[in-house]
Design an enzyme around this catalytic site. Structure first.
Site, mmCIF file in Angstrom:
data_model
loop_
_atom_site.group_PDB
_atom_site.id
_atom_site.type_symbol
_atom_site.label_atom_id
_atom_site.label_comp_id
_atom_site.label_asym_id
_atom_site.label_seq_id
_atom_site.Cartn_x
_atom_site.Cartn_y
_atom_site.Cartn_z
ATOM 1 N N CYS A 115 -36.445 6.513 -62.755
ATOM 2 C CA CYS A 115 -37.349 5.373 -62.631
ATOM 3 C C CYS A 115 -36.532 4.264 -62.546
ATOM 4 C CB CYS A 115 -38.396 5.348 -63.707
ATOM 5 S SG CYS A 115 -40.001 4.528 -63.100
ATOM 6 N N HIS A 139 -40.307 10.794 -62.821
ATOM 7 C CA HIS A 139 -40.188 11.168 -64.217
ATOM 8 C C HIS A 139 -39.984 12.506 -64.590
ATOM 9 C CE1 HIS A 139 -40.535 7.138 -66.210
ATOM 10 N NE2 HIS A 139 -41.375 6.751 -65.114
ATOM 11 N N GLU A 157 -39.003 14.350 -67.045
ATOM 12 C CA GLU A 157 -39.103 14.947 -68.331
ATOM 13 C C GLU A 157 -40.385 15.074 -68.548
ATOM 14 O OE1 GLU A 157 -39.549 10.055 -68.540
ATOM 15 O OE2 GLU A 157 -38.638 11.686 -67.287
#
Length: 545
Positions: free
Chosen positions: A379, A515, A517
């Protein structure tokens, strides 16, 4: 099959791990073939955690459908296969906002709006709607029993248990059973008083999860069962463990899943936890270790990067490596220099908002680029990598983001002003727009360019990743940056937005606008993090020679 409900509450103190316990139980029930989901009910007045400080609340977890939610939903997705959605998390603020909207619209036909029945009914409706089509819905109530903020939620769940029938509901209460070193024993009185508090609002717990730093002795479990009016088999000892992924087996070994299935009269096979055994085996038997520097703005609270931390651990499991994370405040890079980055095997710059510490992140990206250290930007970590490359390689010496400098003459990153929402409606943003709920959110398709490192890492042409940002790469200045050697390796489905960049003449330098994750799990990992950690080990090995 009618839906069954498990309501999870906490007592004595906060941070006992209700979310982990709920997710662990869900994973066992899922392993028994049941269709399970988990909901989180947060008592705070914010509509969602999207604008809350990461250093107070921790990270904001983004779901597939673009909800900004509590970090516990990240735990839920890491433990079970079922994906979370907007229906899986709501707050007091969201409930009150909806009730007031209905009142203004005239839905209540002039009635006096009260906590009971209007607020409690809204809570019940959302729980029922969120659990439709599921065998079991686990509902976690944030906060601690006795908090004023939690009362409407607890009352709603008490009513719901009556509405659907007690045979279809189960109350699971987590408490603290502290060990007193001077007395040499654990104390059950806090648990007894916590249950008494629950009873005072009309809720009798069916299961007690007793948190302690050690196993609860059998005689103390009998004592808790006697004074709290639950079967002894329903008093579960949950001691501190070295890995949260050990908890499903710990709960199963004490028969919690069997008790739940017996209570709901569910006939289902024994749980197969072999996948979790593999996770624990890989965790306990690493073949090496790497140290990764995480350069962020909110490092004083590691939970601000909870999913990133977990994704790095998952990548360690994939590569049979222990991943040590060194947290570095990006402002310290500005004042103390890049010497803080020496000795690292790789560098990760996660997301963030605002100007504070940004120049430190830019210097970090420059250090990783010039010293050929593996770099992963997420990001904001992608945006600052682009700014750094534009300034120091592409000759755009005044490059910046309009987020940090509205009058920047070379805005290589700018505000997304228009896009379609999930309903197909065009949404417009400006600098004056609200901060809450005004970002590009949720799962978006990304096209990976043939011959790039990103395409190699993912092994696919099209991927789906989750976003949370309101600034994007400015395509107007992109040709000059690409001419200087930067490679765009991922684009949005309509080929208009830059999603991934990389540096071809660098061993491993990839940065993504999304993102990754949020979709990493301990059982499956994530290709981008797995590739990053593998690159860290390769860098370490090459510098040992």
């Amino acid at each position: 099959m009618a839906t069954n409900y498990i309501f999870v509450t906490g007592g004595v103190v906060s941070s006992l791990g209700k979310g982990i316990a709920a997710a662990s139980l869900a994973s066992i029930l899922e392993a028994r073939g049941l269709n399970v989901t988990i909901m989180k009910l947060d008592p705070y007045i914010n509509v969602d955690p999207g604008t809350m400080s990461p250093t107070q609340h921790g990270e904001v977890f983004v779901t597939q459908d673009g909800a900004e939610t509590d970090l516990d939903l990240g735990h839920y997705e890491r433990f079970i296969r079922s994906k979370m959605s907007k229906a899986n998390n709501f707050t007091s603020g969201k409930i009150y906002s909806e009730v007031l909207r209905k009142e203004r619209r005239g839905d209540y036909l002039g009635a006096t709006i009260q906590v009971i029945p209007h607020i409690t009914n809204e809570i019940k409706e959302r729980v029922i709607e969120g659990g439709k089509g599921r065998d079991v819905v686990i509902v976690e109530v944030g906060g601690t029993v006795g908090d004023i903020e939690s009362l409407p939620f607890l009352e709603a769940l008490r009513q719901l248990a009556v509405d659907v029938g007690r045979e279809k509901t189960l109350f699971m209460h987590l408490t603290l059973v502290p060990y007193i070193p001077t007395a040499g024993e654990v104390k059950t009185k806090p648990t007894q008083h916590s249950v008494k508090e629950l009873l005072s609002i009309g809720i009798q717990p069916d299961v007690l999860i007793c948190r302690s730093d050690r196993a609860i002795p059998s005689n103390e479990r009998k004592k808790i069962a006697l004074f709290c009016n639950v079967p002894e088999r329903a008093v579960i000892s949950l001691k501190d463990v070295d890995s949260i992924y050990r908890i499903p087996e710990l709960l199963k070994s004490q028969g919690l899943d069997t008790f739940v299935c017996d209570r709901f009269r569910l006939d289902c096979p024994e749980a197969d936890l072999s996948e979790w055994e593999q996770v624990l085996y890989r965790q306990a038997n690493p073949t090496g270790e790497v140290t990764i520097g995480m350069v962020g703005k909110y490092v004083e609270l590691p939970d601000a990067y909870k999913s990133v931390n977990e994704a790095l651990k998952h990548a360690g499991l994939t590569n049979r490596l222990t991943v040590n994370i060194k947290y570095i405040d990006s402002q310290d890079i500005e004042t103390k220099g890049v010497e803080l980055l020496h000795g690292l095997d790789a560098i990760l710059v996660p997301g963030g908002f605002g100007y504070r510490g940004v120049e430190g992140k830019i210097r970090t990206a420059q250090y990783a680029r010039e010293n050929k250290i593996p770099y992963l930007g997420i990001c904001l970590g992608m945006q600052i990598a682009l700014i750094e490359y534009a300034r120091n390689v592409a000759g755009l010496t005044q490059a910046n983001s309009s987020e940090f400098d509205k009058d920047c003459p070379q805005p290589v990153v700018g505000l997304i002003t228009e896009w379609q929402d999930e309903s197909g409606n065009v949404e417009t943003r400006s600098d004056e727009s609200d901060l809450g709920g005004t970002m590009r959110l949720g799962a978006q398709q990304c096209h990976l360019i043939e011959g790039t490192k990103a395409r190699e890492v993912y092994g696919a042409e099209t991927i789906v990743e989750r976003h949370r940002h309101r600034y994007e790469v400015n395509n107007t200045l992109l040709p000059q940056i690409e001419a200087a050697g930067l490679k765009v390796s991922g684009l949005s489905a309509d080929r208009k937005l830059v999603e991934i960049i990389e540096i071809p003449n660098h061993p491993w330098f990839i940065a993504a606008q999304f993102h990754p994750e949020f979709t990493s799990t301990p059982r499956d990992g994530h290709p981008l993090f797995a590739g990053f950690v593998a690159a860290a080990k390769a860098y370490q090995d090459s510098h040992k020679a």
